[in-house]
Design an enzyme around this catalytic site. Structure first.
Site, PDB file in Angstrom:
ATOM      1  N   HIS A 120       0.847  -1.205   0.000  1.00  0.00           N
ATOM      2  CA  HIS A 120       0.000   0.000   0.000  1.00  0.00           C
ATOM      3  C   HIS A 120       0.873   1.243   0.000  1.00  0.00           C
ATOM      4  O   HIS A 120       1.963   1.259   0.575  1.00  0.00           O
ATOM      5  CB  HIS A 120      -0.992   0.003   1.167  1.00  0.00           C
ATOM      6  CG  HIS A 120      -0.390   0.052   2.539  1.00  0.00           C
ATOM      7  ND1 HIS A 120      -0.069   1.224   3.181  1.00  0.00           N
ATOM      8  CD2 HIS A 120      -0.057  -0.928   3.408  1.00  0.00           C
ATOM      9  CE1 HIS A 120       0.432   0.967   4.372  1.00  0.00           C
ATOM     10  NE2 HIS A 120       0.453  -0.339   4.536  1.00  0.00           N
ATOM     11  N   ASP A 122      -0.421   4.423   0.821  1.00  0.00           N
ATOM     12  CA  ASP A 122      -0.847   5.450   1.769  1.00  0.00           C
ATOM     13  C   ASP A 122      -0.113   5.273   3.086  1.00  0.00           C
ATOM     14  O   ASP A 122       0.434   4.203   3.374  1.00  0.00           O
ATOM     15  CB  ASP A 122      -2.358   5.412   1.977  1.00  0.00           C
ATOM     16  CG  ASP A 122      -2.838   4.127   2.654  1.00  0.00           C
ATOM     17  OD1 ASP A 122      -2.353   3.045   2.260  1.00  0.00           O
ATOM     18  OD2 ASP A 122      -3.691   4.200   3.563  1.00  0.00           O
ATOM     19  N   ASP A 153       6.539   1.437   6.277  1.00  0.00           N
ATOM     20  CA  ASP A 153       5.138   1.016   6.188  1.00  0.00           C
ATOM     21  C   ASP A 153       4.364   1.961   5.277  1.00  0.00           C
ATOM     22  O   ASP A 153       3.888   2.988   5.734  1.00  0.00           O
ATOM     23  CB  ASP A 153       4.541   1.001   7.598  1.00  0.00           C
ATOM     24  CG  ASP A 153       3.124   0.499   7.642  1.00  0.00           C
ATOM     25  OD1 ASP A 153       2.693  -0.161   6.689  1.00  0.00           O
ATOM     26  OD2 ASP A 153       2.437   0.781   8.649  1.00  0.00           O
ATOM     27  N   GLU A 184      -5.095   1.519   3.048  1.00  0.00           N
ATOM     28  CA  GLU A 184      -4.896   0.510   4.082  1.00  0.00           C
ATOM     29  C   GLU A 184      -4.853   1.131   5.467  1.00  0.00           C
ATOM     30  O   GLU A 184      -5.343   0.548   6.433  1.00  0.00           O
ATOM     31  CB  GLU A 184      -3.607  -0.266   3.795  1.00  0.00           C
ATOM     32  CG  GLU A 184      -3.445  -1.544   4.606  1.00  0.00           C
ATOM     33  CD  GLU A 184      -2.801  -1.341   5.974  1.00  0.00           C
ATOM     34  OE1 GLU A 184      -2.864  -2.257   6.807  1.00  0.00           O
ATOM     35  OE2 GLU A 184      -2.217  -0.251   6.192  1.00  0.00           O
ATOM     36  N   GLU A 185      -4.261   2.302   5.579  1.00  0.00           N
ATOM     37  CA  GLU A 185      -4.086   2.920   6.899  1.00  0.00           C
ATOM     38  C   GLU A 185      -5.376   3.477   7.483  1.00  0.00           C
ATOM     39  O   GLU A 185      -5.390   3.925   8.631  1.00  0.00           O
ATOM     40  CB  GLU A 185      -3.023   4.025   6.831  1.00  0.00           C
ATOM     41  CG  GLU A 185      -1.624   3.541   6.455  1.00  0.00           C
ATOM     42  CD  GLU A 185      -0.978   2.632   7.499  1.00  0.00           C
ATOM     43  OE1 GLU A 185      -1.653   2.245   8.476  1.00  0.00           O
ATOM     44  OE2 GLU A 185       0.208   2.308   7.342  1.00  0.00           O
ATOM     45  N   HIS A 449       4.152   3.616  12.142  1.00  0.00           N
ATOM     46  CA  HIS A 449       3.087   4.449  12.718  1.00  0.00           C
ATOM     47  C   HIS A 449       3.625   5.430  13.756  1.00  0.00           C
ATOM     48  O   HIS A 449       2.861   6.281  14.230  1.00  0.00           O
ATOM     49  CB  HIS A 449       1.962   3.622  13.363  1.00  0.00           C
ATOM     50  CG  HIS A 449       1.191   2.786  12.406  1.00  0.00           C
ATOM     51  ND1 HIS A 449      -0.031   2.240  12.725  1.00  0.00           N
ATOM     52  CD2 HIS A 449       1.452   2.372  11.146  1.00  0.00           C
ATOM     53  CE1 HIS A 449      -0.483   1.528  11.703  1.00  0.00           C
ATOM     54  NE2 HIS A 449       0.412   1.598  10.732  1.00  0.00           N
TER      55      HIS A 449
END
Length: 480
Positions: A120, A122, A153, A184-185, A449
């Site tokens: 992903h 995003d 990520d 996805e996030e 994150h």
């Protein structure tokens, strides 16, 4: 999980990475290793360019950047030799369009499998920019790591797929579909509608999800289990409106205190989850060193770890319940009144074997049954995500183990992940016969994150090589 290169605790799969019946010759493996080394400087530049695009999919941020990120990924895949490249969206259940996803395809040669490569583009919000050691969207190298939001990520996952395609070039002997999601996030709200709308284009024999973590630097991992997710909001109400704390405090407890008493019932004195109806899976065969875990998680000195049993069981195969948000008066704005209502957001991670709906029902029942002093308890259901358990000895898994052993020079460790990737269950729902491999681009120091997210550049190069070897092995196995 730690960042040294020592042998992991517990058993690892048997077998030599240079066994005489290896599917590729030593010369072929070394050729791919050399190609990877030559390609990697350009791949690093491409990763840096992607990190500079602040593609935060949270609706509070400018979604033009997410569109720009999708366009950048599409351009990279065209440059890698894929002619059929599209940027696609579908509408979600609420009728609103989803974020842009990139789908790129190359058909399989006759008799060869098709492999779906997922990542992903995003990213999470950066948080407080001032807390970062360098600007979150300006990639910066320190100590062999590239720092920046999305560097690990999951823009590193995009680079893993891109790199494997470049390394193999015209020698790619399998069909490939690259699927790079853009939301996805935020929980992949249009993922299932997207799969339904593009079912035929995304169909594959093997699916590689490059969005997990390795055991430690120098030791790869294959993720064989993921916990599922249940979240909800619980609101405790004791008054119709705020009243003076001096006039009524004593016989009336404020809602924050009552909410705290309710939250305290969720764990026993040892710190294990105490909600009836939640289940556990068998304990893993590897364990996590406590010193390493405390360092990796930045546990403050003197704080004891919660729960009982192996640390990996507490992290991977048993339920975990956390308060991740709280609505109550702030200290800065507090007044001498009794708070009438307080709300907490709870996040429950469930192990393989537990159905999310059953876990949600058990948690909801517990909260109502433990209403503190008869206060009104209101529960608002949130997101559900199913756990995942993969077969550990499938043909695709054996190919992946061989590829990882070649790339790292040591066998991969089978790991669980305490976090959740709910869309994997949706992939299996739509493609029940596909073999799913969850591979790692992160390591315990990546801080996905979090502040100062980073990817270890040496490990990323090994990930690229491992994926190239995996695709080469799948092609060779199909011809055998």
């Amino acid at each position: 999980m730690t960042n040294d290169s020592s042998t992991p605790a517990g058993p690892t799969p048997a077998g030599s990475p240079l066994a005489p019946d290896a599917p590729l010759t030593t010369d072929q493996v070394e050729q791919l290793r050399s190609r990877t080394a030559r390609e990697f400087p350009r791949l690093r530049t491409d990763l840096e360019d992607l990190v500079r695009i602040p593609s935060v999919s949270n609706a509070e941020f400018d979604q033009a950047h997410v569109a720009a990120s999708a366009d950048a990924v599409a351009a990279l895949l065209r440059d890698a030799g894929l002619d059929d490249v599209q940027v696609l969206r579908v509408d979600g259940p609420d009728g609103r369009p989803g974020a842009p996803a990139v789908v790129a395809r190359r058909p399989a040669p006759a008799g060869a499998p098709t492999v779906l490569l997922y990542a992903h583009h995003d990213v999470q919000p950066p948080g407080d920019d001032a807390a970062w050691s360098s600007a979150p969207f300006e990639p910066t190298e320190r100590g062999g790591r590239l720092y920046g939001r999305g560097a690990a990520d999951d823009k590193a996952g995009v680079i893993a797929h891109l790199g494997a395609l470049r390394v193999l070039g015209d020698d790619l002997g399998v069909g490939v579909t690259v699927f790079v999601e853009g939301e996805e996030e935020i929980g992949s709200p249009t993922f299932l509608p997207f799969l339904t709308a593009h079912r035929d284009e995304l169909a594959a024999d093997v699916i590689v999800v490059a969005d997990s973590s390795n055991w430690r630097i120098g030791v790869p991992a294959l993720t064989t289990s993921l916990r599922g997710l249940v979240d909800l909001e619980v609101e405790v109400t004791v008054l119709e409106h705020a009243v003076h704390s001096g006039m009524y405090g004593g016989p009336v407890l404020d809602a924050v205190t009552l909410l705290a008493r309710l939250i305290a019932t969720l764990h026993d004195d040892a710190g294990d989850v105490a909600v009836a109806g939640l289940t556990s899976a068998p304990d893993p065969t590897v364990d996590y060193d406590e010193v390493a875990l405390r360092a990796d998680a930045s546990v403050v000195e003197g704080a004891r770890l919660a729960g009982t049993g192996p640390l990996t069981a507490r992290l991977w195969t048993r339920p975990a319940l956390s308060v991740i948000g709280l609505d109550a008066p702030s200290v800065a704005r507090a007044s001498n009144t009794l708070t009438p209502t307080a709300t907490a957001k709870l996040s429950l991670r469930i192990p393989p074997g537990q159905e999310p709906a059953a876990a949600l029902a058990a948690l909801r029942e517990h909260l109502h049954a433990h209403a503190p002093l008869g206060a009104r308890v209101t529960v608002r259901d949130g997101e559900l995500g199913r756990p995942f358990q993969s077969p550990q000895d499938s043909e695709a898994m054996r190919a992946a183990r061989w590829a990882f052993a070649q790339a790292w020079g040591t066998d991969p460790v089978d790991v669980g992940v305490g976090g959740s990737i709910p869309f994997i269950a949706e992939l299996l729902e739509v493609y029940p016969d596909a073999a799913i491999l969850v591979t790692g681009v992160e390591d315990p120091d990546s801080r996905a994150h979090g502040i100062d997210e980073s990817v270890h550049l040496g490990e990323l190069e090994r990930v690229v090589l491992a994926e190239a070897l995996l695709l080469a092995r799948l092609a060779r196995d199909a011809r055998a």
